[in-house]
Enzyme design. Structure first.
Site, PDB file in Angstrom:
ATOM      1  N   LYS A  14      -6.523  19.215   4.816  1.00 42.96           N
ATOM      2  CA  LYS A  14      -5.850  18.891   5.649  1.00 42.96           C
ATOM      3  C   LYS A  14      -4.697  17.419   5.561  1.00 42.96           C
ATOM      4  CE  LYS A  14      -8.774  18.308   8.541  1.00 42.96           C
ATOM      5  NZ  LYS A  14     -10.359  18.389   7.682  1.00 42.96           N
ATOM      6  N   ARG A  89     -10.971  19.234  18.090  1.00 48.84           N
ATOM      7  CA  ARG A  89     -12.668  19.364  16.682  1.00 48.84           C
ATOM      8  C   ARG A  89     -13.393  20.255  17.579  1.00 48.84           C
ATOM      9  NH1 ARG A  89     -10.933  15.836  12.635  1.00 48.84           N
ATOM     10  NH2 ARG A  89     -13.121  15.688  11.387  1.00 48.84           N
ATOM     11  N   ARG A 128     -12.762  12.512  -4.535  1.00 47.62           N
ATOM     12  CA  ARG A 128     -11.726  12.008  -3.312  1.00 47.62           C
ATOM     13  C   ARG A 128     -11.179  10.339  -3.884  1.00 47.62           C
ATOM     14  NH1 ARG A 128      -9.992  13.793   2.402  1.00 47.62           N
ATOM     15  NH2 ARG A 128     -12.924  12.927   2.812  1.00 47.62           N
ATOM     16  N   ARG A 161     -13.860   6.409   0.439  1.00 44.03           N
ATOM     17  CA  ARG A 161     -13.592   6.539   1.845  1.00 44.03           C
ATOM     18  C   ARG A 161     -15.029   5.694   2.089  1.00 44.03           C
ATOM     19  NH1 ARG A 161     -10.567  11.341   5.554  1.00 44.03           N
ATOM     20  NH2 ARG A 161     -12.853  11.024   6.339  1.00 44.03           N
ATOM     21  N   ARG A 172     -21.348  15.588   7.527  1.00 42.63           N
ATOM     22  CA  ARG A 172     -20.281  15.893   8.170  1.00 42.63           C
ATOM     23  C   ARG A 172     -20.288  18.186   8.250  1.00 42.63           C
ATOM     24  NH1 ARG A 172     -16.776  11.801   4.865  1.00 42.63           N
ATOM     25  NH2 ARG A 172     -15.246  12.985   6.296  1.00 42.63           N
TER      26      ARG A 172
END
Ligand code: AP5
Length: 220
Positions: A14, A89, A128, A161, A172
């Protein structure tokens, strides 16, 4: 006002795709995760609450995020519309968004779902990196910067992160994918859902999203 919701599991892409769609449509990106991370960094009361949930991979409660996000959507720079990245969400958030937009004579025009199988996302998140200054997104495997460890766009250092540890990523997935599917169902029922295969290389996902946007919104 053109409102496009970008849906996808954590790590689906996203944040990678939202700025491209936003530029295409000439509207801003409103990203709930960035809004919450800024509050955590600034040590605000919202940030303190949000941090408790985010660090465990849980969604922050609807009552914590909904008013703040809808207030952001009502700001001057979003009068022409916005790309919503990370909101709604939950079904409750989706209904709150519908009500807020209806009060302005508007609605969600298009919900784009970047569809990626859950088992591939954990590896993606491990590689990432984001830039410290503005959160620009990279991946040391699939989307590296030109110079290792440095953001192409603003020169700031690339970092991981805090919620990208494998344990938090798995939390998550477990906690956030079921409510995501409720939101997908909500927009399918409203007739505005379009899905794109998020397993393809980044530029092919972009092409699929732009094609769906142009087709559904009648962009020239
Ligand atoms: P948020 O920041 O929204 O995180 P998220 O939804 O978990 O999504 P991510 O940012 O992790 O992934 P992404 O889909 O943007 O993928 P990306 O483009 O980076 O939310 C963080 C937290 O805040 C939540 O966990 C929650 O606690 C809280 N929160 C936020 N909004 C909330 C809300 N509305 N209600 C309640 N709580 C909320 O890509 C991932 C990686 O893959 C990158 O390295 C990228 O380079 C790479 N990549 C992208 N596309 C491809 C591709 N096609 N092929 C290969 N690699 C790719």
């Amino acid at each position: 006002m053109t409102v496009v919701v970008l849906l996808g599991a954590p790590g689906a892409g996203k944040g990678t795709q939202a700025p491209i769609l936003a530029e295409h449509l000439g509207v801003p990106v409103l990203a709930s995760g960035n809004l919450l991370r800024a509050a955590v960094s600034a040590r605000t009361a919202l940030g303190a609450v949000a941090d408790r949930y985010m660090s465990r991979g849980q969604l922050v409660p609807d009552e914590t995020i909904v008013d703040i996000f809808l207030e952001r959507l009502a700001a001057d720079d979003a009068t022409g519309g916005a790309i919503l990245d990370g909101f709604p969400r939950t079904r409750g958030q989706a209904r709150a968004l519908d009500r807020a937009l209806a009060a302005r004579g508007s609605r969600v025009d298009l919900a784009l779902h970047i569809d990626v199988p859950e088992e591939l996302l954990v590896a993606r998140m491990a590689s990432r990196r984001i830039c410290a200054a503005n959160g620009h997104v990279y991946n040391i495997a699939s989307n590296p910067p030109l110079v290792a460890g440095v953001c192409d766009l603003d020169g700031s250092a690339l970092i991981q992160r805090e919620d990208d540890s494998e344990e938090t990523v798995r939390a998550r997935m477990a906690q956030q994918i079921p409510p995501l599917m409720d939101v997908v169902d909500h927009y399918r029922a409203n007739g505005v859902l379009r899905s794109v295969d998020g397993l393809r290389p980044i530029d092919e996902v972009t092409a699929g999203l732009l094609a769906a946007t142009d087709r559904e919104l009648g962009v020239a």
